[in-house]
Scaffold this active site. Structure first.
Site, PDB file in Angstrom:
ATOM      1  N   GLY A  34     111.441  96.611 -61.654  1.00 33.88           N
ATOM      2  CA  GLY A  34     112.643  97.405 -61.415  1.00 33.88           C
ATOM      3  C   GLY A  34     112.771  98.672 -62.234  1.00 33.88           C
ATOM      4  CG  HIS A 130     101.742 104.522 -52.293  1.00 33.86           C
ATOM      5  ND1 HIS A 130     101.595 103.165 -52.079  1.00 33.86           N
ATOM      6  CD2 HIS A 130     100.488 105.041 -52.317  1.00 33.86           C
ATOM      7  CE1 HIS A 130     100.306 102.884 -51.979  1.00 33.86           C
ATOM      8  NE2 HIS A 130      99.614 104.000 -52.120  1.00 33.86           N
TER       9      HIS A 130
END
Length: 214
Positions: A34, A130
């Protein structure tokens, strides 16, 4: 022109951050630690004119959920193991985000393939981060792919989500050199720093496009 600072290539932002009549209402999806989620929370307290309305995680007890508790961000668990299909999971996600009044959704380390159910519900407003310079090294273990290929520069990409994995239009990118002796941990760590930098900026740009009707 890019300036070099330490072992990271920095491309300074050339314009002011977009501001809106009211903050963007964001939903975030995460599966792991996270850190990108927390970077969005921090950015929303500084230059990103946004409010994170809801975090959804698919792994109960994951780091992202723990961060949400510490940061006082509403969090729901949609464990993918409890759904019979990817589409059923995505319907639950859409329902949760709509109930929270979310305008745009950020996949901040969401380790599941999403379907048109979610993509179409937030068309042009579903953002992914990404760890490569797309279109290079799509899919899983992008850092490992870069190391195996022996490239000297990799990085990260924030992009809009399409049905084919990691193929959507690029919003922002950052380049990170691959240094002598780098392993998965060291390279991932430096890429992560740049993810935290470009993801809030990408959200701001998409928010500006959405709010202006573009």
């Amino acid at each position: 022109m890019d300036a070099r600072r330490g072992d990271v290539l920095i491309a300074p932002l050339e314009r002011a951050w977009p501001q809106f009549n009211t903050p963007l209402r964001l939903g975030v999806m995460a599966s792991g630690h996270g850190s990108n989620f927390e970077a969005l929370v921090q950015a929303s307290q500084e230059r990103l004119h946004a409010q994170i309305e809801l975090l959804v995680v698919n792994n109960p007890g994951c780091g992202a959920q723990q961060r949400a508790e510490r940061l006082a961000v509403p969090c729901l668990v949609h464990d993918h193991r409890r759904y019979s299909s990817r589409e059923d999971l995505d319907r639950a996600l859409v329902d949760s985000f709509r109930q929270a009044g979310v305008e745009a959704v950020v996949m901040a380390g969401w380790m599941r393939i999403v379907t048109p159910v979610l993509i179409n519900a937030y068309q042009e407003r579903l953002i992914n981060i990404h760890p490569s310079l797309l279109p290079s090294f799509r899919g899983v273990n992008a850092v490992g792919q870069a190391l195996a290929a022996g490239v000297r520069i990799t990085g990260c990409t924030a992009h809009l989500v399409r049905e084919d994995v990691d193929t959507g239009p690029v919003i922002s990118q950052a380049a990170v050199p691959v240094l002598e002796g780098d392993d998965h941990e060291t390279l991932s760590s430096r890429i992560s720093v740049q993810e935290h930098r470009i993801l809030p900026w990408a959200v701001a740009l998409i928010g500006e496009r959405w709010r202006s009707g573009g």
